[in-house]
Design a protein around this motif. Structure first.
Motif, short mmCIF file in Angstrom:
data_model
loop_
_atom_site.label_atom_id
_atom_site.label_comp_id
_atom_site.label_asym_id
_atom_site.label_seq_id
_atom_site.Cartn_x
_atom_site.Cartn_y
_atom_site.Cartn_z
N THR A 34 0.93 -1.35 -0.03
CA THR A 34 -0.01 -0.03 -0.01
C THR A 34 1.00 1.19 -0.12
O THR A 34 1.73 1.37 0.82
N ILE A 35 0.50 2.04 -1.07
CA ILE A 35 1.37 3.34 -1.19
C ILE A 35 0.62 4.47 -0.47
O ILE A 35 -0.49 4.61 -0.80
N GLY A 36 1.32 5.05 0.63
CA GLY A 36 0.37 6.16 1.37
C GLY A 36 0.24 7.53 0.33
O GLY A 36 0.87 7.80 -0.72
N PRO A 37 -0.54 8.50 1.00
CA PRO A 37 -0.66 9.81 0.63
C PRO A 37 0.49 10.55 0.33
O PRO A 37 1.30 10.53 1.11
N GLY A 38 0.58 11.06 -0.89
CA GLY A 38 1.91 11.96 -1.08
C GLY A 38 2.99 10.95 -1.31
O GLY A 38 4.34 11.61 -1.30
N GLU A 39 2.93 10.07 -1.51
CA GLU A 39 4.08 8.84 -1.78
C GLU A 39 3.90 8.28 -3.08
O GLU A 39 3.10 8.34 -3.98
N VAL A 75 6.84 11.64 -2.57
CA VAL A 75 6.99 12.59 -3.84
C VAL A 75 6.17 14.00 -3.88
O VAL A 75 6.17 14.77 -4.86
N ARG A 76 5.66 14.48 -2.62
CA ARG A 76 5.00 15.72 -2.44
C ARG A 76 6.15 16.71 -2.13
O ARG A 76 7.50 16.16 -1.96
N GLN A 77 5.71 17.94 -1.99
CA GLN A 77 6.58 18.98 -1.65
C GLN A 77 7.30 18.81 -0.46
O GLN A 77 6.57 18.52 0.58
N GLN A 78 8.71 18.66 -0.03
CA GLN A 78 9.02 18.68 1.24
C GLN A 78 10.15 19.80 1.36
O GLN A 78 10.63 20.47 0.60
N SER A 79 10.51 19.91 2.80
CA SER A 79 11.57 21.01 3.00
C SER A 79 12.73 20.39 3.72
O SER A 79 12.56 19.37 4.62
N VAL A 80 13.94 20.96 3.67
CA VAL A 80 15.11 20.48 4.42
C VAL A 80 15.61 21.84 4.96
O VAL A 80 15.90 22.82 4.51
N SER A 81 16.01 21.91 6.28
CA SER A 81 16.84 22.90 6.84
C SER A 81 18.27 22.86 7.16
O SER A 81 18.65 21.40 7.59
N TRP A 101 12.93 24.12 -0.11
CA TRP A 101 11.65 23.32 -0.54
C TRP A 101 11.93 22.66 -1.76
O TRP A 101 12.36 23.20 -2.88
N TYR A 102 11.64 21.23 -1.82
CA TYR A 102 11.98 20.39 -2.77
C TYR A 102 11.05 19.57 -3.24
O TYR A 102 10.14 18.98 -2.55
N GLU A 103 11.12 18.94 -4.58
CA GLU A 103 10.00 17.86 -4.74
C GLU A 103 10.45 16.88 -5.92
O GLU A 103 11.10 17.29 -6.97
N PRO A 104 10.73 15.47 -5.67
CA PRO A 104 11.19 14.70 -6.84
C PRO A 104 10.23 14.81 -8.04
O PRO A 104 8.83 15.05 -7.67
N VAL A 172 13.77 21.96 -6.97
CA VAL A 172 13.81 22.87 -5.83
C VAL A 172 12.91 24.17 -6.35
O VAL A 172 13.09 24.68 -7.38
N LYS A 173 12.16 24.19 -5.38
CA LYS A 173 10.92 25.22 -5.46
C LYS A 173 11.03 26.64 -4.90
O LYS A 173 10.75 27.58 -5.52
N ARG A 174 11.87 26.64 -3.53
CA ARG A 174 12.08 27.94 -3.16
C ARG A 174 13.16 27.69 -2.05
O ARG A 174 13.40 26.72 -1.38
N VAL A 175 13.86 28.76 -1.91
CA VAL A 175 14.91 28.77 -0.80
C VAL A 175 14.50 30.10 0.12
O VAL A 175 14.24 31.29 -0.24
#
Length: 276
Positions: A34-39, A75-81, A101-104, A172-175
């Motif tokens: 089962t693949i979850g939401p946003g995956e 595969v949804r938008q994610q962020s890394v600090s 903010w990035y997204e595959p 990459v969507k935003r910095v």
């Protein structure tokens, strides 16, 4: 005392069916995922060519061959600090913290994992961010980093990261640059300088405002003087006599008692004697 023994006999083939049922149950559990939401998921073909790059599986219940493996990633938008030390244009070390903010790319998730591995954030994203940040911050002075150039720097880092990750299946969507930490002595010096510049601007503004007010008053006075001059030049003796005659006629129509002597005043103007 006699022992009572109960012999349980399975029907012929019963053991076989139980073994088959257990095997099928195990096989089914290994064949479903089962693949979850946003995956999203890609299949690793154990007896094939490894990662299947042709298809990315979306959310929900999926069936795969039991000898294969479904690799699931967000595969949804994610962020890394992160926080890093960079050098300004004059070589001063600055500590910077920010968020990306990035997204595959969903359709290319298989290619991303096949070429960069499952830990593609560490293998691909982090080096690109570090390289872009060091390149951009190295163009500015500490004062620019601390005060007025934050928005410009964020956009330049974004442009650099996007250039480094072009055709790498990771967007990459935003910095966001959250904080720039300078050595205390440098920070104090910059704050003092900015305060002095602000005070200077306020002083220049007050002077400019006073000059404009003085100029306005001068123009207003000149306008009034010119108007009075024009009015004085237009009041000739003939006009004054005509105005006096008009006033005399209006007074003569009044019921108040009076004596009007025509032509006895200065320049032939009437003299009015009387009271209410």
């Amino acid at each position: 005392m006699a022992n009572n023994q109960v012999d349980i006999k399975f029907p012929k083939g019963g053991v076989f069916f139980i073994v088959v049922a257990v095997a099928l149950l195990i096989l089914f559990s290994k064949s479903t995922v089962t693949i979850g939401p946003g995956e999203g998921g890609v299949v690793f073909e154990r007896f094939g060519d490894g990662i299947n790059t042709e298809k990315t599986y979306g959310e929900g219940f999926q069936i795969v061959a039991p000898w294969n493996e479904m690799i699931i990633r967000k595969v949804r938008q994610q962020s890394v600090s992160d926080e890093m030390n960079v050098l300004s244009v004059n070589g001063l070390e600055v500590k910077v913290s920010g968020t990306v903010w990035y997204e595959p790319e969903f359709s290319n998730l298989g290619l991303l994992i096949k070429t960069k591995g499952e830990d593609y954030e560490r293998e691909l994203l982090d080096p690109a961010i570090n390289a872009a940040a060091r390149s951009v911050f190295g163009r500015y002075t500490p004062e620019q980093l601390y005060s007025s150039k934050r928005d410009v720097i964020e956009q330049e880092i974004l442009d650099e990261v996007q250039k480094l990750l072009k055709d790498q299946y990771l967007m990459v969507k935003r910095v966001l640059v959250k904080d720039v930490k300078l050595p205390p002595t440098i920070r104090t010096a910059i704050e003092t300088k900015l305060k002095q510049e602000q005070e200077s601007l306020e002083y220049e503004f007050r002077i400019a405002k006073a000059k404009k007010e003085a100029e306005r008053q001068r123009i207003d006075a000149e306008g009034k003087a010119t108007a009075n001059k024009i009015l004085s030049a237009s009041l000739t003796d003939k006009i004054l006599q005509e105005k006096g005659i008009e006033a005399t006629l209006k007074l003569s129509e009044s019921n108040n008692s009076k004596v009007i002597v025509i032509g006895s005043g200065k320049n032939g103007m009437p003299i009015i004697l009387g009271n209410q």
